[in-house]
Design an enzyme around this catalytic site. Structure first.
Site, short mmCIF file in Angstrom:
data_model
loop_
_atom_site.label_atom_id
_atom_site.label_comp_id
_atom_site.label_asym_id
_atom_site.label_seq_id
_atom_site.Cartn_x
_atom_site.Cartn_y
_atom_site.Cartn_z
N THR A 33 0.83 -1.21 0.00
CA THR A 33 0.00 0.00 0.00
C THR A 33 0.86 1.26 0.00
OG1 THR A 33 -0.15 -0.44 2.35
CG2 THR A 33 -2.11 -0.88 1.07
N SER A 124 18.23 -4.20 3.94
CA SER A 124 18.79 -3.14 3.10
C SER A 124 18.39 -1.76 3.63
CB SER A 124 18.41 -3.31 1.63
OG SER A 124 17.02 -3.26 1.47
N ASP A 168 9.77 0.90 4.59
CA ASP A 168 10.87 0.25 5.31
C ASP A 168 11.80 1.28 5.93
OD1 ASP A 168 9.67 -1.86 4.07
OD2 ASP A 168 11.28 -2.20 2.63
N TYR A 218 7.88 -7.04 -8.27
CA TYR A 218 7.58 -5.86 -7.45
C TYR A 218 7.35 -4.66 -8.37
CZ TYR A 218 7.86 -2.42 -3.70
OH TYR A 218 7.58 -1.40 -2.82
#
Ligand code: GLA
Length: 386
Positions: A33, A124, A168, A218
């Site tokens: 989202t 990452s 993230d 992705y």
């Protein structure tokens, strides 16, 4: 581990470093989202990357990845994408400061940690955010955490080639102990919700697989979502992202939607709604409802967004049959990595036993079980001598 990183730095470079801790993240609900300007509910956790950093007078960036036993040295004026995979996460961050017109002075850096790689815990992002935080501290640039998160995200886009959203990096930098972050990915405003872990434990189960198509799919999902926005915009110019869309709009023009675009869009609309419901449930400490929403999220990711895989589905299926498991779903980008499970504290041993017994893959992969605790975001651990 921290001591080892610090000692290695002193041995290699002969100066006293400062230490930055930068955590990996979990996401409770709200998957895929973020790049649709929607809502996510991540938290920073107790698996982290640690950095020992100190200035040098050499006009060089000298890196040592302790877990890989690999080094890299670059002149400060030669920042570009390189063939050493891990180095790109660091160089990509330096490049963002440079693009802002700063000259980043030479420094030395030893880093390593315990965020499992390829597990969907954002190792990452932890690396990028730790590097951004360290440079900001070293040269006292005074960027705030949101700006650092944006630099870290751009590093991922430009130096790692993944068109990720902001979740993230935002979570790694903004995490707060025992709280989850409801982030509005359009306004970038956020609200913290207490996540009371007295009676429950968050347990991740790593499938041990990371299918090669993860990053290409992705980027394809991003484009499919954009295609949905493009179709809707013809009739509803106010729709700038799927955040602004609803199911009625889609139903009105359903004949124009290719099946895959229809499925992606409806998943995103439903998932945004689930984040709202999940936060309301948290406010009432209603973990049962919260868990049900996690299962629904998984169903959507599997059948509509189509980013799950047999290993993840198997783990959720096993978990759903174990008494004391409140909710389970795949976590992160998908196509491997791990599931996140909300488990009653006293059922954790049974959960782990059953997962170990029942999980089977053709290659005989063993599940890796990771109990996580919600902790603070990227921060300085010690400034001795820096
Ligand atoms: C990856 C990306 C995030 C987010 C998730 C899916 O972790 O880096 O930005 O899109 O996938 O929710």
């Amino acid at each position: 581990m921290i001591q080892n990183i610090k000692n290695t730095f002193i041995q290699k470079f002969g100066t006293e470093p400062f230490i930055v801790k930068s955590p990996g993240r979990v996401n409770l609900i709200g998957e895929h989202t973020d790049y649709n300007n929607g809502f996510v509910l991540p938290a920073a956790v107790n698996k982290a990357i640690y950095f020992a950093v100190g200035p040098n007078e050499l006009n060089l960036f000298r890196f040592y990845a302790i877990d890989l036993d690999e080094s890299l040295e670059t002149a400060v004026d030669q920042i570009e994408i390189c063939s050493v995979h891990w180095a790109n996460y660091l160089l990509g961050v330096i490049a963002q400061f440079v693009k802002e017109g700063h000259s980043v002075n030479g420094f030395d850096c030893v880093f390593g940690g315990d965020v499992p790689l390829g597990a969907g815990m954002s190792s990452s992002a932890a690396i990028e955010c730790g590097m951004a935080f360290a440079i900001n501290h070293l040269q006292q640039f005074e960027y705030n955490r949101l700006q650092l998160a944006k630099f870290a995200q751009k590093a991922e886009h430009e130096y790692a080639g993944v068109q990720c959203g902001i979740m993230d990096q935002f979570a790694s930098l903004h995490g707060k102990i025992n709280q989850v972050i409801k982030l509005d990915c359009r306004s970038l405003e956020y609200e913290l919700f207490p996540f009371n872990m007295t009676d429950y434990q968050l347990v991740l189960v790593n499938t041990g697989v990371k299918h090669a198509l993860a990053s290409s799919e992705y980027n394809i999902r991003r484009r499919e979502c954009e295609a949905g926005v493009g179709l809707l915009q013809k009739y509803f110019p106010e729709v700038m992202s799927l955040r602004d869309a609803n199911m009625e709009m889609i139903r009105e023009h359903i004949s124009e939607f290719p099946m895959n675009v229809y499925k992606r869009c409806s998943y995103i609309i439903e998932e945004n709604h689930r984040v709202d419901l999940a936060c309301a449930a948290l406010q009432h400490s209603d973990f049962e409802t919260f868990g049900q929403l996690m299962y629904q999220s998984h169903e959507g990711l599997k059948n509509k967004f189509e980013v799950s895989c047999p290993e993840l589905n198997q783990l959720v299926e096993i978990a759903s049959g174990i008494e004391g498991v409140i909710g389970a779903r795949m976590m992160g980008g998908g196509f491997g990595g791990c599931t996140i499970n909300l488990v009653e504290r006293n059922a954790v041993p049974l959960f782990e036993k059953m997962i170990n017994e029942k999980y089977q893959t053709p290659e005989g992969k063993k599940p890796q079980i990771i109990e996580v605790v919600i902790e603070d975001g990227t921060h300085l651990l010690s400034i001795t001598g820096a």
